[in-house]
Enzyme design. Structure first.
Site, PDB file in Angstrom:
ATOM      1  N   ASN A   1      -2.110   0.299   6.948  1.00  0.00           N
ATOM      2  CA  ASN A   1      -1.315  -1.024   7.466  1.00  0.00           C
ATOM      3  C   ASN A   1      -0.768  -1.630   6.591  1.00  0.00           C
ATOM      4  OD1 ASN A   1      -3.692  -1.975   5.795  1.00  0.00           O
ATOM      5  ND2 ASN A   1      -4.605  -2.740   7.250  1.00  0.00           N
TER       6      ASN A   1
ATOM      7  N   PHE B   1     -16.019   4.214   6.104  1.00  0.00           N
ATOM      8  CA  PHE B   1     -14.793   4.569   5.800  1.00  0.00           C
ATOM      9  C   PHE B   1     -14.355   4.085   4.482  1.00  0.00           C
ATOM     10  CE2 PHE B   1     -14.872   0.399   7.800  1.00  0.00           C
ATOM     11  CZ  PHE B   1     -14.292  -0.520   6.668  1.00  0.00           C
TER      12      PHE B   1
ATOM     13  N   HIS C   1      -2.286  -5.348   1.607  1.00  0.00           N
ATOM     14  CA  HIS C   1      -3.530  -5.836   1.647  1.00  0.00           C
ATOM     15  C   HIS C   1      -3.196  -7.364   1.023  1.00  0.00           C
ATOM     16  CE1 HIS C   1      -7.317  -7.072  -0.156  1.00  0.00           C
ATOM     17  NE2 HIS C   1      -6.698  -7.823  -1.147  1.00  0.00           N
TER      18      HIS C   1
ATOM     19  N   LYS D   1       0.873  -1.138  -0.159  1.00  0.00           N
ATOM     20  CA  LYS D   1       0.093  -0.053  -0.184  1.00  0.00           C
ATOM     21  C   LYS D   1       0.967   1.154   0.043  1.00  0.00           C
ATOM     22  CE  LYS D   1      -4.226  -1.928   2.461  1.00  0.00           C
ATOM     23  NZ  LYS D   1      -4.903  -1.753   3.587  1.00  0.00           N
TER      24      LYS D   1
ATOM     25  N   TYR E   1     -12.908  -3.295  -3.318  1.00  0.00           N
ATOM     26  CA  TYR E   1     -13.491  -3.243  -2.212  1.00  0.00           C
ATOM     27  C   TYR E   1     -15.032  -3.108  -2.179  1.00  0.00           C
ATOM     28  CZ  TYR E   1      -8.669  -2.431  -0.311  1.00  0.00           C
ATOM     29  OH  TYR E   1      -7.312  -2.777   0.133  1.00  0.00           O
TER      30      TYR E   1
END
Length: 153
Positions: A112, A57, A115, A9, A49
């Site tokens: 984070n 979000f 993915h 990411k 997604y």
């Protein structure tokens, strides 16, 4: 051998962790079968997604994923989907265990680092979304004899 998708990411790129993250997967014994840098679009992310479309979000997630280019990777190995998921750690970096990628490098549930595909079925769908057939390579890894027992491959 299973194939799975890993997206490095924007948080991974911006923090200079690309080499460290790919190194961990390779050191584990996963074979890199494909890798490329690309700029994700709203359309691709809306499809990718879609299962999160109703979440508050959703747009923030898409915006974060478009902040910079990403690096999409195909890793291969016995049980690759589960191995990669375990190595990544839980989605929220604050809750991820030390020793996992998110546990070592993330303090966020959104920023984070990676993915990862969550199932073999989704891995196949996601790999087709991000790679053409000719961009995933099948080659013999000479180290397989030292990674797996002969009855595992």
């Amino acid at each position: 051998m299973e194939k799975t998708l890993v997206i490095l990411k924007p948080s991974c790129l911006q923090r200079g962790l690309v080499g460290e993250v790919t190194k961990r997967f390779e050191q584990k014994g996963l074979r890199l079968a494909g890798m490329k840098m690309c700029q994700l679009t709203d359309d691709v992310l809306s499809e990718h997604y879609a299962h999160l479309a109703e979440r508050p979000f959703f747009q923030l997630l898409k915006d974060a994923m478009m902040a910079t280019p990403v690096i999409v990777c195909c890793f291969e190995g016995v049980g690759a989907v589960d191995v990669v998921r375990q190595m990544a750690g839980t989605t929220n970096g604050r809750k991820a265990l030390p020793g996992t990628i998110r546990g070592d490098f993330s303090m966020s549930s959104q920023e984070n680092i990676v993915h990862t595909s969550d199932s073999l079925e989704n891995a196949a769908i996601e790999l087709k979304r991000f790679f053409k057939d000719e961009e995933i390579f099948d080659y013999k890894s000479v180290s397989n004899a030292f990674i797996y027992a002969s009855d595992e491959v």
